[in-house]
Design a protein around this motif. Sequence first.
Motif, PDB file in Angstrom:
ATOM      1  N   LEU A 231      43.818 -11.604 -27.406  1.00 39.88           N
ATOM      2  CA  LEU A 231      43.140 -12.297 -28.499  1.00 39.88           C
ATOM      3  C   LEU A 231      41.641 -12.016 -28.475  1.00 39.88           C
ATOM      4  CD1 LEU A 231      43.797 -14.376 -30.793  1.00 39.88           C
ATOM      5  CD2 LEU A 231      43.092 -16.147 -29.176  1.00 39.88           C
ATOM      6  N   LEU A 232      41.035 -12.085 -27.291  1.00 35.99           N
ATOM      7  CA  LEU A 232      39.608 -11.785 -27.157  1.00 35.99           C
ATOM      8  C   LEU A 232      39.305 -10.351 -27.600  1.00 35.99           C
ATOM      9  CD1 LEU A 232      38.913 -13.450 -23.679  1.00 35.99           C
ATOM     10  CD2 LEU A 232      38.052 -14.225 -25.886  1.00 35.99           C
TER      11      LEU A 232
ATOM     12  N   PHE B 113      31.587 -14.404 -13.015  1.00 36.29           N
ATOM     13  CA  PHE B 113      32.853 -13.679 -12.919  1.00 36.29           C
ATOM     14  C   PHE B 113      33.848 -14.357 -11.988  1.00 36.29           C
ATOM     15  CE2 PHE B 113      30.510  -9.481 -13.982  1.00 36.29           C
ATOM     16  CZ  PHE B 113      30.476  -9.860 -15.316  1.00 36.29           C
ATOM     17  N   ALA B 114      33.361 -15.302 -11.176  1.00 39.54           N
ATOM     18  CA  ALA B 114      34.273 -16.013 -10.275  1.00 39.54           C
ATOM     19  C   ALA B 114      35.111 -17.045 -11.018  1.00 39.54           C
ATOM     20  CB  ALA B 114      33.478 -16.702  -9.164  1.00 39.54           C
TER      21      ALA B 114
ATOM     22  N   CYS C 110      31.859  -8.106 -20.317  1.00 37.58           N
ATOM     23  CA  CYS C 110      32.535  -9.275 -19.740  1.00 37.58           C
ATOM     24  C   CYS C 110      34.048  -9.189 -19.909  1.00 37.58           C
ATOM     25  CB  CYS C 110      32.009 -10.550 -20.396  1.00 37.58           C
ATOM     26  SG  CYS C 110      30.314 -10.962 -19.976  1.00 37.58           S
ATOM     27  N   LEU C 111      34.496  -8.689 -21.042  1.00 39.45           N
ATOM     28  CA  LEU C 111      35.934  -8.572 -21.293  1.00 39.45           C
ATOM     29  C   LEU C 111      36.562  -7.552 -20.354  1.00 39.45           C
ATOM     30  CD1 LEU C 111      38.271  -9.537 -22.998  1.00 39.45           C
ATOM     31  CD2 LEU C 111      37.644  -7.870 -24.751  1.00 39.45           C
ATOM     32  N   ASP C 112      35.862  -6.451 -20.115  1.00 34.65           N
ATOM     33  CA  ASP C 112      36.374  -5.440 -19.173  1.00 34.65           C
ATOM     34  C   ASP C 112      36.455  -6.018 -17.760  1.00 34.65           C
ATOM     35  OD1 ASP C 112      36.580  -3.619 -21.206  1.00 34.65           O
ATOM     36  OD2 ASP C 112      34.735  -2.539 -20.713  1.00 34.65           O
TER      37      ASP C 112
ATOM     38  N   MET D 124      32.343 -17.272 -22.624  1.00 37.49           N
ATOM     39  CA  MET D 124      31.219 -16.342 -22.658  1.00 37.49           C
ATOM     40  C   MET D 124      31.520 -15.176 -23.600  1.00 37.49           C
ATOM     41  SD  MET D 124      28.195 -15.801 -21.399  1.00 37.49           S
ATOM     42  CE  MET D 124      27.006 -14.632 -20.735  1.00 37.49           C
ATOM     43  N   VAL D 125      32.728 -14.635 -23.532  1.00 43.22           N
ATOM     44  CA  VAL D 125      33.112 -13.525 -24.414  1.00 43.22           C
ATOM     45  C   VAL D 125      33.102 -13.978 -25.873  1.00 43.22           C
ATOM     46  CG1 VAL D 125      34.957 -11.919 -25.037  1.00 43.22           C
ATOM     47  CG2 VAL D 125      34.432 -12.325 -22.630  1.00 43.22           C
TER      48      VAL D 125
END
Length: 875
Positions: free
Chosen positions: A447-448, A401-402, A426-428, A410-411
């Motif tokens: 977009l993700l 997350f850094a 991960c998106l949140d 990853m998403v």
Amino acid sequence: MEDRKPSSAIPPGFAREELLELLSHCEYFPLTLLLAPAGSGKSTLLAHWQAGHTRRTVVYYPLQARDNDPVRFFRRLAETIRSQVEDFDISWFNPFAGEMHQAPEVVGEYLADALERIAGGLYITLDDFQYISQPTILDVLSAMLERLSGDTRVILSSRNHPGFSLSRLKLENKLLCIDQHDLRMTAAQIQQLNAHLGGPSLSLTYVDSLMAMTEGWVAGVKVALLAYARFGTIALERFNGSQPEIVDYFGHVVLKRLSPHLRDFFLCSAIFERFDGELCDHVLERSGSALLLEDIAVRELFMLPVDNQPGWYRYHALLHDFLAARLAVEQPHSIGALNRRAAQCFQQRGDLEQALQHAQRSNDAGLFRRMLEEACEQWVRSGHFAEVLKWLEPLSESELFASPRLLVPMVYALTLSRRFHQARYCLDELGARASREPTVDVLTRQLLELNLELFQFDLGFTPGERWSDLLAVGVPPEIRALALSILSYHHLLNARLQQAISMALEAKALLGQTGQSFLESYADLIIALCNRNACRATSARKDVYHDYQRTERSSPAWVNRATAMVVALYEQNQLAAAQQLCEDLMAVVSSSSATETIATVHITLSRLLYRRQSDGRAGRLLEQLSRILQLGNYARFASQVAQETMRQAFLGSRPAALDALAQRLGIEERLAAGEWERARPYDECWERYGLAAVYWLVQRGAQPRACRILKVLAESLRRSEMKARTLVVEANLLVLSAPQLSKDEQLRALLQLVQHYGIVNINRSVFDEAPGFAEAVLGLLQSGQLDVPEKYRETYAEFLLAESTAPAPAPDLASLLTGKEVEIFDCLLSGLSNTEISARMGIALSTTKWHLKNIYSKLNLSSRTEAILSQHPRN
């Protein structure tokens, strides 16, 4: 068809004729186990045996630590066998086995059945089996070996006992074990090896002494003889025979006497798993390494050539471990710099995996992070999503997350691998961090979000107006291209073909410019599907051929383009080529492949297998696909499976199977609720289940009701752009309506259909999905009222020649059954019981039952009585 079998070169090294004779007995045992420590000569023995073996096809699978994963292991096994046996059936292989919890016993049973059908027999050699400990792999292999009774032989080479029971094989005398005692060198072999290595003659006293010290262990003997060849008797006098001391001796006596230059080369090159001259020159900051490597290889200093990679070498495992340990002791300060240079060199070569491994070993956290970010972005562009997950999943949440540059790939990887809940998490997190500090721009996050929703909800995806910002003037080309890809697929799902193909064409151009090779191939697949559904067969074929031919097979983009190629081949009735390509694709599709690809390959291959009277295998593929589709919201693909399953049961005249499927699908309840009483906006699920209901109703003799459903479906489809599906429905309607029409009316209706859609679009799909339609076209040809190109007549000769209407000949047992199965079937037809068959054939009762089960499956029979009647029908 190209010959994929590589020529077997004679391997270098010292051949041991007595051992080769012993190993040749593997011909008589289903399983041969080579069980001995490292350095015992197992791989060398296998190489010499394979080079001189001709009676059966030999498949050699050298294992690595990363093969200890069920999906990877069985995919590579399938690919390795298919490289030697082009028509090997891989319908047993489920690339989602780990996710679907498929019973290993079932996979093992199907694998054994596939191996039984290989003509001429097969040897499967699994080298370095000590790397395999995963329970699923071991259980599948155990189940396969228990059921294997034909001409396939398996050879396992391992440093330790395989993790499954061998008791049954031992009791039934089906196991040949060659252990370290068999692999020990004799006094005569030591003399022969010494001569091979160029050493002076050995006295019997020295040979006896060496035998006592090494106990015939090949690596120890060779180390001692190499030293003797260079330094004379003093080397043998100072030699001690325990394994640790052998390695210690190798380092401190043999290496110590090398020149400092050569010794340094040995130590520093130990950072590599494998290497060539150019790599060594760059990383070790020297020149002339290629010639040096050739010289070392000739001197047989435990450096081995890498198979199928000319100029590449690796050290024997024992030497590699020793050298790495000595480097850490003698030059600890140089390890970081060596690995940094190696990482950069591999990155420049495009070997991102090796680059990351060396960056990680360099202990330079900044270098590793930068390379990981760049590698993940490249992998997303090329479609290697499994590699993204392999490297990012071991990271802690704080590490992941850094870095927004890691979170974005990853998403993407989680989304396209159908791990939607993790992708959402991960998106949140990405969104939460963006609210606190500038990270990823709003357009990328949007977009993700759209990409995740499309793949997660399929037909339930509703983008609304959220896409407008992504297509606005000034948006970066890469963002626009990805947005167009998402929206074009969304329009395809909802039968808006013109919008879909327009967006896909623009996306394809932009994706090619921005290096997004995987999504560019996905746009190609969308375009092909649009052309197919719009009845633009000529355009579809031209584009598909061009895109397929320009794509490297090793690229994930090949999977998408090969899928489009499968459709083109199938619809042009090039069934052998279509099946081979399907089988190739089955070995490489994975959880990150497009669902369109997975469904198309499974359904097409099932249809082709059914045509070849392999009903059992065809049905298994559809069942397997159904389990895969349970991973997400894939109602559309589930409806395609339902229609194909019902079609096969209908063509096979299996009323019980049709009724069972209709009950499972709730067909009667849907009919009672009036689901197909009136037209609606086109809905593929509604149409596919409607056709399934039609097959079921026709089987029950309810043709009028089936016709009413077809008319409603046709009315709905005519309002859509889905001309190919409209043609299928109207072809079915014409066949069912024919009894109520005069001959002239039938011919007139058929002629109108041909004129409206064009003869080129009346293809294999139409003939298969509209049973009886081929006969109608044949009648039109015979009447002289339809003139078609000669090429079309040739392509669909099986449907359009008059003799094709004659009853199909009885299946040729010899082509469907193995030799042993034919013998057992003859015993059955003679009235022998299972016990009597076992006694006559000299096999166990369980083996007889297993054979009979395979026979019934291959001949599409359900019982002994049905088998007898199939050969001796009632008058």
